[in-house]
Design a protein around this motif. Structure first.
Motif, short mmCIF file in Angstrom:
data_model
loop_
_atom_site.label_atom_id
_atom_site.label_comp_id
_atom_site.label_asym_id
_atom_site.label_seq_id
_atom_site.Cartn_x
_atom_site.Cartn_y
_atom_site.Cartn_z
N PHE A 174 44.20 41.11 43.57
CA PHE A 174 42.80 41.06 43.14
C PHE A 174 41.86 40.93 44.33
O PHE A 174 40.88 41.67 44.43
CB PHE A 174 42.58 39.90 42.16
CG PHE A 174 41.13 39.65 41.87
CD1 PHE A 174 40.40 40.55 41.11
CD2 PHE A 174 40.50 38.53 42.36
CE1 PHE A 174 39.05 40.34 40.84
CE2 PHE A 174 39.15 38.30 42.10
CZ PHE A 174 38.43 39.21 41.34
N ASN A 175 42.13 39.99 45.22
CA ASN A 175 41.24 39.79 46.37
C ASN A 175 41.17 41.02 47.26
O ASN A 175 40.10 41.38 47.76
CB ASN A 175 41.68 38.58 47.20
CG ASN A 175 41.41 37.29 46.49
OD1 ASN A 175 40.51 37.20 45.67
ND2 ASN A 175 42.20 36.27 46.80
N GLU A 227 37.15 42.06 34.69
CA GLU A 227 37.11 43.50 34.94
C GLU A 227 38.43 43.97 35.56
O GLU A 227 38.98 45.00 35.19
CB GLU A 227 35.95 43.85 35.86
CG GLU A 227 35.85 45.33 36.17
CD GLU A 227 34.76 45.67 37.19
OE1 GLU A 227 34.70 46.85 37.55
OE2 GLU A 227 34.01 44.77 37.61
N TYR A 228 38.93 43.20 36.51
CA TYR A 228 40.21 43.51 37.16
C TYR A 228 41.33 43.56 36.11
O TYR A 228 42.10 44.52 36.06
CB TYR A 228 40.51 42.46 38.22
CG TYR A 228 41.93 42.49 38.74
CD1 TYR A 228 42.36 43.52 39.57
CD2 TYR A 228 42.83 41.49 38.40
CE1 TYR A 228 43.66 43.55 40.05
CE2 TYR A 228 44.12 41.50 38.87
CZ TYR A 228 44.54 42.53 39.70
OH TYR A 228 45.83 42.55 40.16
N LYS A 229 41.40 42.54 35.28
CA LYS A 229 42.46 42.49 34.27
C LYS A 229 42.35 43.63 33.27
O LYS A 229 43.36 44.20 32.86
CB LYS A 229 42.43 41.15 33.53
CG LYS A 229 42.93 39.99 34.37
CD LYS A 229 42.85 38.69 33.60
CE LYS A 229 43.37 37.54 34.42
NZ LYS A 229 43.28 36.26 33.70
N LYS A 230 41.13 43.96 32.89
CA LYS A 230 40.91 44.99 31.88
C LYS A 230 41.19 46.40 32.40
O LYS A 230 41.78 47.23 31.71
CB LYS A 230 39.48 44.92 31.36
CG LYS A 230 39.19 45.90 30.25
CD LYS A 230 37.79 45.74 29.71
CE LYS A 230 37.53 46.75 28.61
NZ LYS A 230 36.16 46.65 28.10
N HIS A 231 40.79 46.69 33.64
CA HIS A 231 40.83 48.06 34.13
C HIS A 231 41.89 48.35 35.19
O HIS A 231 42.24 49.52 35.37
CB HIS A 231 39.47 48.45 34.71
CG HIS A 231 38.37 48.43 33.71
ND1 HIS A 231 38.26 49.36 32.71
CD2 HIS A 231 37.34 47.56 33.53
CE1 HIS A 231 37.21 49.09 31.97
NE2 HIS A 231 36.63 48.00 32.44
N HIS A 232 42.37 47.35 35.90
CA HIS A 232 43.19 47.65 37.07
C HIS A 232 44.53 46.92 37.15
O HIS A 232 45.47 47.45 37.74
CB HIS A 232 42.40 47.34 38.35
CG HIS A 232 41.09 48.04 38.43
ND1 HIS A 232 40.99 49.39 38.67
CD2 HIS A 232 39.83 47.57 38.27
CE1 HIS A 232 39.71 49.72 38.68
NE2 HIS A 232 38.98 48.65 38.43
#
Length: 85
Positions: free
Chosen positions: A42-43, A56-61
Motif C-alpha cells: 500500500f505505501n 480505495e486501495y482495498k477496493k481497486h488494487h
C-alpha cells in the motif's frame, strides 16, 4: 494492451507497469532490508499511483497487487533454489 481480471474488468498496461514497479520496490526493500523504501504494498503503491485511502486501495488494487506479488515471490524463490551456487 489490456489485461482482464476474473470479473472481466479491464486493466491497462500502465496500471500493470505501476503494479510491477511497486512489487519490485517492495521486494528490493525486503531483500536489502533497507529503511529507505516503503515497507508495504500500500505505501509503495501510494508513491507510484494516486491512491489516497486504504479503502480505495482495498477496493481497486489490493487483490490484484497481492496476487502478482505472490507470483513474483514464488518465481524468485524457485529461481534461487534451482540456480547453482
Amino acid at each position: 494492451m489490456l489485461f482482464r481480471t476474473a470479473e472481466h474488468e479491464r486493466i491497462s498496461s500502465q496500471l500493470i507497469e505501476v503494479y510491477f514497479k511497486t512489487i519490485c520496490n517492495v521486494l528490493l526493500a525486503k531483500i536489502n532490508e533497507t529503511d529507505g523504501l516503503p515497507d508495504s504494498l500500500f505505501n509503495c503503491l501510494k508513491q507510484n499511483l494516486k491512491v489516497w485511502s486504504v479503502e480505495e486501495y482495498k477496493k481497486h488494487h489490493r487483490t490484484r497487487l497481492e496476487y502478482y506479488y505472490k507470483l513474483c515471490r514464488k518465481a524468485i524463490a524457485a529461481e534461487l533454489i534451482t540456480s547453482p551456487s
